[in-house]
Design a protein around this motif. Structure first.
Motif, PDB file in Angstrom:
ATOM      1  N   HIS A  65      37.400  28.283 -57.738  1.00 18.35           N
ATOM      2  CA  HIS A  65      38.267  28.740 -56.301  1.00 18.35           C
ATOM      3  C   HIS A  65      39.119  27.267 -56.463  1.00 18.35           C
ATOM      4  CE1 HIS A  65      38.841  32.802 -56.830  1.00 18.35           C
ATOM      5  NE2 HIS A  65      37.590  33.126 -56.610  1.00 18.35           N
ATOM      6  N   CYS A  66      40.273  26.715 -57.003  1.00 14.75           N
ATOM      7  CA  CYS A  66      40.454  25.165 -56.660  1.00 14.75           C
ATOM      8  C   CYS A  66      40.931  25.371 -55.004  1.00 14.75           C
ATOM      9  CB  CYS A  66      40.998  24.736 -57.484  1.00 14.75           C
ATOM     10  SG  CYS A  66      41.663  22.544 -57.011  1.00 14.75           S
ATOM     11  N   CYS A  95      45.107  24.843 -55.263  1.00 14.97           N
ATOM     12  CA  CYS A  95      45.877  24.863 -56.222  1.00 14.97           C
ATOM     13  C   CYS A  95      47.119  26.084 -54.724  1.00 14.97           C
ATOM     14  CB  CYS A  95      44.795  25.836 -57.239  1.00 14.97           C
ATOM     15  SG  CYS A  95      44.882  24.831 -58.813  1.00 14.97           S
ATOM     16  N   HIS A 111      46.128  29.404 -52.380  1.00 13.32           N
ATOM     17  CA  HIS A 111      44.749  28.521 -51.597  1.00 13.32           C
ATOM     18  C   HIS A 111      45.321  28.392 -49.725  1.00 13.32           C
ATOM     19  CE1 HIS A 111      42.444  29.223 -55.845  1.00 13.32           C
ATOM     20  NE2 HIS A 111      42.856  30.730 -55.173  1.00 13.32           N
ATOM     21  N   PRO A 144      51.872  21.038 -57.929  1.00 10.48           N
ATOM     22  CA  PRO A 144      51.179  22.335 -57.871  1.00 10.48           C
ATOM     23  C   PRO A 144      50.172  22.588 -58.931  1.00 10.48           C
ATOM     24  CG  PRO A 144      53.109  22.059 -58.686  1.00 10.48           C
ATOM     25  CD  PRO A 144      53.415  21.437 -57.761  1.00 10.48           C
ATOM     26  N   LEU A 145      50.180  21.722 -59.854  1.00  6.78           N
ATOM     27  CA  LEU A 145      49.670  21.605 -61.162  1.00  6.78           C
ATOM     28  C   LEU A 145      48.144  21.004 -60.975  1.00  6.78           C
ATOM     29  CD1 LEU A 145      52.520  21.351 -63.751  1.00  6.78           C
ATOM     30  CD2 LEU A 145      52.057  23.178 -63.131  1.00  6.78           C
ATOM     31  N   HIS A 146      46.788  22.423 -60.980  1.00  6.64           N
ATOM     32  CA  HIS A 146      45.500  21.533 -61.179  1.00  6.64           C
ATOM     33  C   HIS A 146      45.562  20.762 -61.975  1.00  6.64           C
ATOM     34  CE1 HIS A 146      41.846  22.321 -60.263  1.00  6.64           C
ATOM     35  NE2 HIS A 146      41.321  22.001 -61.598  1.00  6.64           N
ATOM     36  N   HIS A 173      42.065  18.368 -59.015  1.00  7.35           N
ATOM     37  CA  HIS A 173      43.163  18.521 -58.856  1.00  7.35           C
ATOM     38  C   HIS A 173      43.888  17.387 -58.341  1.00  7.35           C
ATOM     39  CE1 HIS A 173      46.380  21.723 -58.049  1.00  7.35           C
ATOM     40  NE2 HIS A 173      46.799  20.780 -57.688  1.00  7.35           N
TER      41      HIS A 173
END
Ligand SMILES: [Zn+2]
Ligand SMILES: [Zn+2]
Length: 329
Positions: free
Chosen positions: A38-39, A42, A45, A104-106, A157
């Protein structure tokens, strides 16, 4: 509580901040990032980070998000003021430490982000610096990015950080004094002069247009060191117009496209070099962005002498990058 300490010989300040030892991946082997289930950066979260201080709109609800660092090197709640003994200087660890999630893109990075996404990073930080500059206890804001496992980054990220300090950092003072000496001797801004020389000689030029010049400095500290310099002579990042920032973002997009081809997956350090908060415009000082790839570990000679041994000449690095600019292959 973090603190600042002054060395009596060099008079350079350091930040002592033991609280940061609790960071997620501290002391983990740096070769690769451990996969995170769970980043915290991201979308979805957001509750895992401190509250949002600033965001720019985007497809996931936001394009960029800024919040206080959960493991701050310095804190705004600390008291201001320096106390000195005959030997040492001390200050409470007053300051601000913020994080920006830049996309927003990991798996995004500066090479895959377009110029508009890079501009959102620059305008977001500019607005945070303008806000922090109203706090008269703060003297300077450093914006920086550690990218890649070899850079000291603890999360993959894409993100960058800001640390605002109650003193002007020694490297900034050294840089400004050097630029002022050049100006007194020649009547020119040394950064404008280096950019012009890079363009006229061509040997160390990576890319240029009407807004910005990208070049490898003549005497780099590391291989493939690059400077992105706005053509507009201005000492403070926070005073730059949106057009100037857009020019810098376009130049970054070219540079990082070339770096991805030249040095795939390279880790790097990036910073915005800028004048102290609330300082008057300066004829000798010029804000810019610097990129320092991590290609080798500094060893005892470098630490002892302050002289780096660089194994790629800037002329070689610039030629290599020029051949790999996006759209020129
Ligand atoms: Zn992520
Ligand atoms: Zn200049």
């Amino acid at each position: 509580m973090p603190e600042l300490r002054r060395d009596p010989v060099t008079e350079r300040w350091v930040i002592i901040s033991e609280e940061r030892r609790g960071r997620p991946s501290e002391y983990r082997p740096a070769e690769e990032f451990a996969p995170l289930a769970h980043c915290p950066f991201c979308p979805g979260h957001e509750a895992q980070t401190p509250p949002t201080l600033l965001s720019t709109p985007g497809p996931a609800g936001w394009q960029t998000r800024v919040f206080a660092n959960r493991f701050p090197a310095l804190r705004v709640e600390a008291r201001s003021g320096i106390t000195s003994t005959e030997l040492y200087g001390h200050s409470d660890g007053l300051g601000a430490h913020e994080v920006m999630v830049e996309s927003p893109l990991h798996s995004d990075d500066y090479a895959s982000m377009d110029a508009a996404a890079l501009l959102a990073v620059l305008t977001g930080w500019q607005s945070r610096v303008r806000d922090l500059s109203r706090d008269e206890r703060l003297a300077h804001a450093t914006i920086f990015k550690n990218a890649g496992a070899q850079s000291g980054a603890t999360l993959s990220h894409p993100h960058s950080q800001l640390i605002a300090t109650p003193i002007v950092p020694p490297a900034v003072l050294d840089r400004m004094e050097g630029a002022a000496r050049f100006w007194r001797r020649t009547g020119h801004c040394v950064y404008c002069a280096m950019a012009l020389e890079a363009e006229s000689s061509g040997a160390r030029l990576v890319w240029s247009d009407a807004q910005a010049v990208v070049f490898c400095p003549y005497a780099p500290r590391v291989g493939f060191e690059c400077i992105v310099s706005p053509r507009q002579h201005e000492s403070q990042f926070e005073q730059a117009s949106e057009a100037v920032l857009a020019g810098v973002a376009g130049a970054m997009s070219r540079l990082f496209g070339a770096l991805r081809e030249a040095l795939p997956r390279v880790s790097y350090h990036l910073s915005i070099q800028t004048a102290p908060l609330r300082s008057a415009p300066s004829a000798s000082d010029h804000w810019y962005l610097e990129v320092l790839p991590v290609l080798s570990r500094h060893a005892a000679f470098e630490m002892a002498s302050g002289m780096n041994i660089v194994s790629t000449a800037p002329e070689t690095a610039a030629a290599y990058l020029r051949e790999r600019l996006p759209g020129t292959q």
